[in-house]
Design a protein around this motif. Structure first.
Motif, PDB file in Angstrom:
ATOM      1  N   GLN A 178     -21.947   8.926   8.333  1.00 15.45           N
ATOM      2  CA  GLN A 178     -21.371   8.317   7.139  1.00 15.45           C
ATOM      3  C   GLN A 178     -20.061   9.002   6.798  1.00 15.45           C
ATOM      4  N   VAL A 179     -19.268   8.376   5.954  1.00 15.99           N
ATOM      5  CA  VAL A 179     -18.046   9.001   5.463  1.00 15.99           C
ATOM      6  C   VAL A 179     -18.427  10.163   4.547  1.00 15.99           C
ATOM      7  N   GLU A 180     -17.868  11.340   4.790  1.00 18.34           N
ATOM      8  CA  GLU A 180     -18.214  12.536   4.020  1.00 18.34           C
ATOM      9  C   GLU A 180     -17.053  13.070   3.191  1.00 18.34           C
ATOM     10  N   THR A 181     -15.832  12.887   3.652  1.00 15.05           N
ATOM     11  CA  THR A 181     -14.661  13.357   2.907  1.00 15.05           C
ATOM     12  C   THR A 181     -13.566  12.293   2.926  1.00 15.05           C
ATOM     13  N   ILE A 182     -12.890  12.170   1.796  1.00 25.46           N
ATOM     14  CA  ILE A 182     -11.753  11.261   1.675  1.00 25.46           C
ATOM     15  C   ILE A 182     -10.649  12.008   0.930  1.00 25.46           C
ATOM     16  N   LYS A 183      -9.458  12.023   1.492  1.00 24.40           N
ATOM     17  CA  LYS A 183      -8.314  12.664   0.851  1.00 24.40           C
ATOM     18  C   LYS A 183      -7.175  11.653   0.762  1.00 24.40           C
ATOM     19  N   LEU A 184      -6.640  11.492  -0.430  1.00 24.56           N
ATOM     20  CA  LEU A 184      -5.559  10.544  -0.664  1.00 24.56           C
ATOM     21  C   LEU A 184      -4.374  11.249  -1.302  1.00 24.56           C
ATOM     22  N   ASP A 185      -3.182  10.971  -0.795  1.00 27.75           N
ATOM     23  CA  ASP A 185      -1.946  11.457  -1.383  1.00 27.75           C
ATOM     24  C   ASP A 185      -1.173  10.249  -1.908  1.00 27.75           C
ATOM     25  N   PHE A 186      -0.807  10.299  -3.195  1.00 28.36           N
ATOM     26  CA  PHE A 186      -0.114   9.182  -3.808  1.00 28.36           C
ATOM     27  C   PHE A 186       1.389   9.436  -3.867  1.00 28.36           C
ATOM     28  N   ASP A 187       2.148   8.356  -4.068  1.00 26.86           N
ATOM     29  CA  ASP A 187       3.600   8.468  -4.012  1.00 26.86           C
ATOM     30  C   ASP A 187       4.172   9.276  -5.168  1.00 26.86           C
ATOM     31  N   VAL A 202       0.834  -1.201   0.000  1.00 29.77           N
ATOM     32  CA  VAL A 202       0.000   0.000   0.000  1.00 29.77           C
ATOM     33  C   VAL A 202       0.867   1.248   0.000  1.00 29.77           C
ATOM     34  N   ARG A 203       1.952   1.220   0.790  1.00 32.81           N
ATOM     35  CA  ARG A 203       2.815   2.399   0.917  1.00 32.81           C
ATOM     36  C   ARG A 203       3.513   2.736  -0.399  1.00 32.81           C
ATOM     37  N   SER A 204       3.698   1.744  -1.277  1.00 34.47           N
ATOM     38  CA  SER A 204       4.352   2.000  -2.560  1.00 34.47           C
ATOM     39  C   SER A 204       3.470   2.814  -3.490  1.00 34.47           C
ATOM     40  N   ARG A 205       2.185   2.869  -3.210  1.00 33.74           N
ATOM     41  CA  ARG A 205       1.250   3.637  -4.045  1.00 33.74           C
ATOM     42  C   ARG A 205       0.652   4.829  -3.301  1.00 33.74           C
ATOM     43  N   LEU A 206       0.396   4.640  -2.008  1.00 32.51           N
ATOM     44  CA  LEU A 206      -0.354   5.631  -1.245  1.00 32.51           C
ATOM     45  C   LEU A 206       0.460   6.070  -0.040  1.00 32.51           C
ATOM     46  N   THR A 207       0.651   7.381   0.112  1.00 32.23           N
ATOM     47  CA  THR A 207       1.456   7.883   1.221  1.00 32.23           C
ATOM     48  C   THR A 207       0.602   8.353   2.397  1.00 32.23           C
ATOM     49  N   ARG A 208      -0.633   8.789   2.134  1.00 32.60           N
ATOM     50  CA  ARG A 208      -1.470   9.296   3.225  1.00 32.60           C
ATOM     51  C   ARG A 208      -2.939   9.188   2.851  1.00 32.60           C
ATOM     52  N   LEU A 209      -3.737   8.897   3.861  1.00 37.91           N
ATOM     53  CA  LEU A 209      -5.182   8.820   3.690  1.00 37.91           C
ATOM     54  C   LEU A 209      -5.841   9.519   4.871  1.00 37.91           C
ATOM     55  N   ALA A 210      -6.676  10.508   4.580  1.00 45.48           N
ATOM     56  CA  ALA A 210      -7.404  11.234   5.617  1.00 45.48           C
ATOM     57  C   ALA A 210      -8.895  11.120   5.326  1.00 45.48           C
ATOM     58  N   VAL A 211      -9.665  10.839   6.367  1.00 50.33           N
ATOM     59  CA  VAL A 211     -11.099  10.605   6.220  1.00 50.33           C
ATOM     60  C   VAL A 211     -11.842  11.372   7.299  1.00 50.33           C
ATOM     61  N   GLY A 212     -13.045  11.860   6.972  1.00 49.66           N
ATOM     62  CA  GLY A 212     -13.860  12.551   7.966  1.00 49.66           C
ATOM     63  C   GLY A 212     -15.329  12.355   7.685  1.00 49.66           C
ATOM     64  N   GLY A 213     -16.151  12.634   8.707  1.00 46.44           N
ATOM     65  CA  GLY A 213     -17.591  12.510   8.513  1.00 46.44           C
ATOM     66  C   GLY A 213     -18.359  12.496   9.811  1.00 46.44           C
ATOM     67  N   GLY A 214     -19.547  11.934   9.745  1.00 45.16           N
ATOM     68  CA  GLY A 214     -20.429  11.808  10.903  1.00 45.16           C
ATOM     69  C   GLY A 214     -21.006  10.407  10.904  1.00 45.16           C
TER      70      GLY A 214
END
Length: 201
Positions: free
Chosen positions: A155-164, A141-153
């Protein structure tokens, strides 16, 4: 008497300081998982912002998605119409999408136990307004994705992904009723989860 009053005031102040810490304690992953699973919907609407590092540009799009077993059907409606079936047996998916498919499924279904096998979880807020940072633990996973941030109530409302490679993806999700289609509008799928209704997946 004065000493007693001073002691009482100090005790009250300590109680007031400690109360918010107790009341605002972050939810446990188990409690959040149960809440998300309870309120998980098969369909939703998305607004997507994708930053492409090599082109130094950001693309905006919006549409609807539907969870179908192990597949996630992602249908872009604007600025162009496109439909992608994110399935585990779809070899045509780019590596980045193959990497995030199980992540999306776990997030939308509230399966934090599955996510915890691949990420270190840091959870803040309350069940009605929470935020989670997930750091990849395994090399795949780390070879493709460096960070994942999620927020909501509920239900999941926001997803932010940073790739390598410097790319980034931000998603805003909201509830949406599943479309009801009759035989004329229904789409069929082959065993690999690809659309076979004549439209490009």
């Amino acid at each position: 008497m004065s000493d007693n009053r001073t002691t009482a005031r100090i005790a009250c102040l300590l109680a007031l300081v400690c109360l918010p810490t107790f009341a605002w304690a972050a939810p446990t992953p188990q409690a959040l998982s149960e809440q998300l699973a309870e309120h998980a919907e098969p369909c939703g609407r998305f607004e997507q912002s994708r930053h492409l590092a090599d082109l130094d540009t950001t693309l905006e799009s919006r549409g609807i998605f539907r969870r179908d077993g192990e597949r996630l059907i992602w249908e872009t409606q604007s600025p162009i119409e496109d439909r992608v079936v994110l399935g585990p047996n779809n070899p045509d998916l780019p590596p980045q999408l193959q990497t995030i498919l199980p992540i999306f499924d776990g997030l939308l279904a509230g399966n934090w136990q599955a996510l915890s096998r691949h990420f270190t979880l840091h959870l803040e807020g309350t069940l009605s307004a929470w935020h989670a940072d997930l750091a990849p633990k395994d090399a795949a996973v780390r070879s493709r994705l460096t960070r994942l941030a999620v927020g909501g109530g509920q239900q999941v409302e926001t997803i932010k992904l940073d790739f390598d490679n410097g790319d980034a993806l931000t998603l805003s999700l909201s509830p949406h009723e599943c479309a009801t289609t009759g035989p004329a509008g229904a789409s069929s799928h082959d065993a690999d989860g690809k659309y076979v209704d004549g439209k490009s997946p």
